[in-house]
Design a protein around this motif. Sequence first.
Motif, short mmCIF file in Angstrom:
data_model
loop_
_atom_site.label_atom_id
_atom_site.label_comp_id
_atom_site.label_asym_id
_atom_site.label_seq_id
_atom_site.Cartn_x
_atom_site.Cartn_y
_atom_site.Cartn_z
N THR A 27 0.83 -1.20 0.00
CA THR A 27 0.00 0.00 0.00
C THR A 27 0.86 1.25 0.00
OG1 THR A 27 -1.62 -1.21 1.32
CG2 THR A 27 -1.89 1.17 1.20
N PRO A 28 0.75 2.09 -1.03
CA PRO A 28 1.49 3.36 -1.02
C PRO A 28 0.90 4.30 0.02
CG PRO A 28 0.07 3.26 -2.94
CD PRO A 28 -0.05 1.94 -2.25
N PHE A 29 1.62 5.35 0.34
CA PHE A 29 1.12 6.32 1.31
C PHE A 29 -0.17 6.93 0.77
CE2 PHE A 29 0.72 10.43 3.38
CZ PHE A 29 0.89 10.06 4.70
N PRO A 30 -1.22 7.05 1.60
CA PRO A 30 -2.51 7.58 1.15
C PRO A 30 -2.56 9.11 1.16
CG PRO A 30 -2.68 6.79 3.41
CD PRO A 30 -1.28 6.49 2.95
N PHE A 31 -1.99 9.72 0.15
CA PHE A 31 -1.92 11.18 0.06
C PHE A 31 -3.31 11.82 0.05
CE2 PHE A 31 2.30 10.08 -1.58
CZ PHE A 31 3.07 10.91 -0.78
N ALA A 32 -4.29 11.17 -0.57
CA ALA A 32 -5.63 11.75 -0.62
C ALA A 32 -6.23 11.89 0.78
CB ALA A 32 -6.55 10.90 -1.50
N LYS A 33 -5.93 10.95 1.67
CA LYS A 33 -6.44 11.06 3.05
C LYS A 33 -5.77 12.22 3.78
CE LYS A 33 -8.02 6.36 3.82
NZ LYS A 33 -7.87 5.14 4.63
N LEU A 34 -4.48 12.41 3.55
CA LEU A 34 -3.78 13.54 4.16
C LEU A 34 -4.39 14.85 3.68
CD1 LEU A 34 -1.47 14.92 5.73
CD2 LEU A 34 -0.05 14.57 3.70
N ILE A 35 -4.58 14.98 2.39
CA ILE A 35 -5.17 16.19 1.82
C ILE A 35 -6.60 16.37 2.31
CG2 ILE A 35 -5.94 17.25 -0.36
CD1 ILE A 35 -3.40 15.89 -1.62
N GLY A 36 -7.36 15.30 2.32
CA GLY A 36 -8.73 15.35 2.79
C GLY A 36 -8.83 15.78 4.24
N SER A 37 -7.91 15.32 5.05
CA SER A 37 -7.88 15.70 6.46
C SER A 37 -7.68 17.20 6.62
CB SER A 37 -6.77 14.93 7.18
OG SER A 37 -6.62 15.36 8.50
N ALA A 38 -6.78 17.74 5.83
CA ALA A 38 -6.52 19.19 5.90
C ALA A 38 -7.72 19.98 5.38
CB ALA A 38 -5.26 19.54 5.10
N LEU A 39 -8.38 19.49 4.33
CA LEU A 39 -9.56 20.17 3.81
C LEU A 39 -10.70 20.15 4.83
CD1 LEU A 39 -9.69 18.82 0.13
CD2 LEU A 39 -8.82 21.03 0.92
N ARG A 40 -10.84 19.03 5.52
CA ARG A 40 -11.90 18.87 6.51
C ARG A 40 -11.72 19.79 7.71
NH1 ARG A 40 -13.40 12.93 8.35
NH2 ARG A 40 -14.50 12.96 6.37
N ALA A 41 -10.49 20.23 7.96
CA ALA A 41 -10.19 21.05 9.14
C ALA A 41 -10.79 22.44 9.06
CB ALA A 41 -8.69 21.15 9.34
N LYS A 42 -11.15 22.88 7.87
CA LYS A 42 -11.72 24.21 7.66
C LYS A 42 -10.77 25.31 8.16
CE LYS A 42 -16.38 22.51 7.62
NZ LYS A 42 -17.71 22.54 8.18
N SER A 43 -9.50 25.10 7.89
CA SER A 43 -8.46 26.06 8.23
C SER A 43 -7.91 26.62 6.93
CB SER A 43 -7.34 25.36 9.01
OG SER A 43 -6.14 26.09 8.94
N GLY A 44 -7.94 27.93 6.78
CA GLY A 44 -7.44 28.54 5.56
C GLY A 44 -6.00 28.15 5.26
N GLU A 45 -5.16 28.16 6.27
CA GLU A 45 -3.74 27.85 6.09
C GLU A 45 -3.54 26.42 5.58
OE1 GLU A 45 0.39 27.31 8.66
OE2 GLU A 45 -1.39 28.08 9.65
N TRP A 46 -4.14 25.43 6.26
CA TRP A 46 -3.92 24.04 5.87
C TRP A 46 -4.64 23.71 4.57
CZ3 TRP A 46 0.23 22.31 7.73
CH2 TRP A 46 0.64 22.64 9.03
N THR A 47 -5.79 24.31 4.35
CA THR A 47 -6.50 24.08 3.10
C THR A 47 -5.69 24.62 1.92
OG1 THR A 47 -8.66 24.11 4.16
CG2 THR A 47 -8.61 24.60 1.80
N ASP A 48 -5.13 25.81 2.07
CA ASP A 48 -4.31 26.38 1.00
C ASP A 48 -3.13 25.47 0.67
OD1 ASP A 48 -6.04 28.52 0.91
OD2 ASP A 48 -4.66 29.93 1.88
N LEU A 49 -2.48 24.94 1.70
CA LEU A 49 -1.35 24.04 1.48
C LEU A 49 -1.81 22.74 0.81
CD1 LEU A 49 0.62 24.55 4.82
CD2 LEU A 49 1.31 25.31 2.53
N ALA A 50 -2.94 22.21 1.24
CA ALA A 50 -3.46 20.97 0.65
C ALA A 50 -3.83 21.17 -0.81
CB ALA A 50 -4.66 20.49 1.46
#
Length: 146
Positions: A71-94
């Motif tokens: 199993t490769p690293f699940p990048f979509a889950k990492l990005i999804g986690s940041a999007l779900r946080a509703k934080s401008g900073e982390w969403t912009d990075l994701a």
Amino acid sequence: MDRSVSAEFEINIGMSIALTEAGAWVIRADVREFRLEEINDFYRAWLLLERPFSEVKAALDRIAHSASAATPFPFAKLIGSALRAKSGEWTDLAMVWIPFLAAAEKATLKDLLSDVRDSKWASQKTRQLARKYVNEIERGDPKRLN
């Protein structure tokens, strides 16, 4: 917990990502391990988003290869986690990492991207980018998704 393989990728002082012998991705913080399974588990890995995607992917691919991981690293889950946080900073990075995902991975983020698109907390630029990605996913245009 399962013992980790020797290869690790440091994401902060005293914190790294590794694979267990069973093939599970984990965050190691000092002597503790936290599994990265559900989307909510990935907040500990958000610091990865501060680095270039290519650097992180190469490092985690090396770990997966050296451990013969299925199993490769699940990048979509990492990005999804940041999007779900509703934080401008982390969403912009994701959002910067989304173009590097495969079409199927992007499609898993459609609902979260729709939430960003319709939000009041995200910047106009981020909302427009989310709209673009949602439209591409809905069209199913593989050239535009990859």
